[in-house]
Scaffold this motif. Structure first.
Motif, PDB file in Angstrom:
ATOM      1  N   SER A 124       1.256   5.221 -12.845  1.00 15.11           N
ATOM      2  CA  SER A 124       0.285   4.133 -12.710  1.00 15.11           C
ATOM      3  C   SER A 124      -0.470   3.957 -14.019  1.00 15.11           C
ATOM      4  O   SER A 124      -0.428   4.821 -14.903  1.00 15.11           O
ATOM      5  CB  SER A 124      -0.690   4.434 -11.565  1.00 15.11           C
ATOM      6  OG  SER A 124      -1.431   5.601 -11.844  1.00 15.11           O
ATOM      7  N   ASN A 132       0.802  -1.229   0.000  1.00  8.30           N
ATOM      8  CA  ASN A 132       0.000   0.000   0.000  1.00  8.30           C
ATOM      9  C   ASN A 132       0.834   1.277   0.000  1.00  8.30           C
ATOM     10  O   ASN A 132       0.421   2.290   0.543  1.00  8.30           O
ATOM     11  CB  ASN A 132      -0.974  -0.005   1.183  1.00  8.30           C
ATOM     12  CG  ASN A 132      -1.866  -1.212   1.163  1.00  8.30           C
ATOM     13  OD1 ASN A 132      -2.398  -1.580   0.114  1.00  8.30           O
ATOM     14  ND2 ASN A 132      -2.023  -1.866   2.302  1.00  8.30           N
ATOM     15  N   SER A 171     -13.377  -2.002 -11.582  1.00  6.58           N
ATOM     16  CA  SER A 171     -12.980  -2.652 -10.334  1.00  6.58           C
ATOM     17  C   SER A 171     -12.961  -4.173 -10.438  1.00  6.58           C
ATOM     18  O   SER A 171     -12.215  -4.832  -9.738  1.00  6.58           O
ATOM     19  CB  SER A 171     -13.906  -2.222  -9.195  1.00  6.58           C
ATOM     20  OG  SER A 171     -15.230  -2.653  -9.466  1.00  6.58           O
ATOM     21  N   LYS A 231      -4.050   2.450  -5.317  1.00  2.00           N
ATOM     22  CA  LYS A 231      -4.357   1.417  -6.302  1.00  2.00           C
ATOM     23  C   LYS A 231      -4.811   2.067  -7.606  1.00  2.00           C
ATOM     24  O   LYS A 231      -5.640   2.960  -7.605  1.00  2.00           O
ATOM     25  CB  LYS A 231      -5.437   0.490  -5.761  1.00  2.00           C
ATOM     26  CG  LYS A 231      -5.755  -0.666  -6.674  1.00  2.00           C
ATOM     27  CD  LYS A 231      -6.657  -1.662  -5.974  1.00  2.00           C
ATOM     28  CE  LYS A 231      -7.145  -2.744  -6.877  1.00  2.00           C
ATOM     29  NZ  LYS A 231      -6.162  -3.575  -7.480  1.00  2.00           N
ATOM     30  N   SER A 232      -4.254   1.605  -8.708  1.00  6.50           N
ATOM     31  CA  SER A 232      -4.615   2.114 -10.026  1.00  6.50           C
ATOM     32  C   SER A 232      -5.944   1.510 -10.465  1.00  6.50           C
ATOM     33  O   SER A 232      -6.247   0.358 -10.148  1.00  6.50           O
ATOM     34  CB  SER A 232      -3.525   1.743 -11.035  1.00  6.50           C
ATOM     35  OG  SER A 232      -3.861   2.196 -12.319  1.00  6.50           O
TER      36      SER A 232
END
Length: 138
Positions: free
Chosen positions: A43, A20, A87, A24-25
Motif C-alpha cells: 500500500s 474492502n 484523510s 485503506k491506505s
C-alpha cells in the motif's frame, strides 16, 4: 464481491470487484507484483499483503508483519513544518498554508514501486519509497 460483464468489440470481460479486501491506505501509491500463484500488494503507506484466489468468488488475504520503513515524521520535524491531514488531502497547484506556515504534502513519503525477485526457494522483495536520512539531512 461484485460481478460485471463488459461486452467489448473482440472479447467479453468478466470483471470481479472486491470491496474492502484490504485496509485503506493513508496515502495514495503502492504497487502490485506476482509471487508464484499469489500476488503481493504494498500500500502507499507501506503495508504488505499477500493474496490469492481459492475459487473465482473467494479471495484469501494475509497481511504480512512487515512495514516499509517510511519515515516522513523525521522529515517533518527537520523541516519544522506540519503534514496536511492525510484523510482529506487534496493536492493543489499552490502550496497549502496553515497559520502562515507551509503544509507538507503527505504523499511525499509513500511507496512508489515494487520488485519481487524469486531465486530458487528464496524470494526477495524490493520496494521503492521515500526515506529521510536524518544524519545526512537528505
Amino acid at each position: 464481491m461484485h460481478n460485471t460483464l463488459i461486452k467489448a468489440e473482440f472479447y467479453n470481460l468478466d470483471v470481479h470487484t472486491y470491496s474492502n479486501a484490504f485496509p485503506k491506505s493513508a496515502v495514495r501509491g503502492g504497487a502490485l507484483a506476482r509471487i508464484g500463484d499469489r500476488y503481493l500488494l504494498v500500500s502507499g503507506d507501506g503495508h504488505l499483503h499477500v493474496f490469492s484466489w481459492e475459487a473465482v468468488d473467494h479471495m484469501t488475504v494475509h497481511t504480512l508483519p512487515y512495514l516499509v520503513p517510511i519515515n516522513g515524521e523525521a522529515f517533518s520535524a527537520a523541516a519544522g513544518r506540519p503534514w496536511a491531514d492525510r484523510s482529506d488531502w487534496v493536492p493543489q497547484e499552490t502550496q497549502s498554508r496553515e497559520a502562515g506556515h507551509e503544509i507538507l504534502n503527505p504523499e511525499w513519503f509513500r511507496t512508489y514501486d515494487l520488485l519481487v525477485q524469486e531465486v530458487g526457494a528464496s524470494t526477495r522483495i524490493f520496494v521503492s519509497h521515500a526515506y529521510w536520512h536524518v544524519g545526512q539531512e537528505c
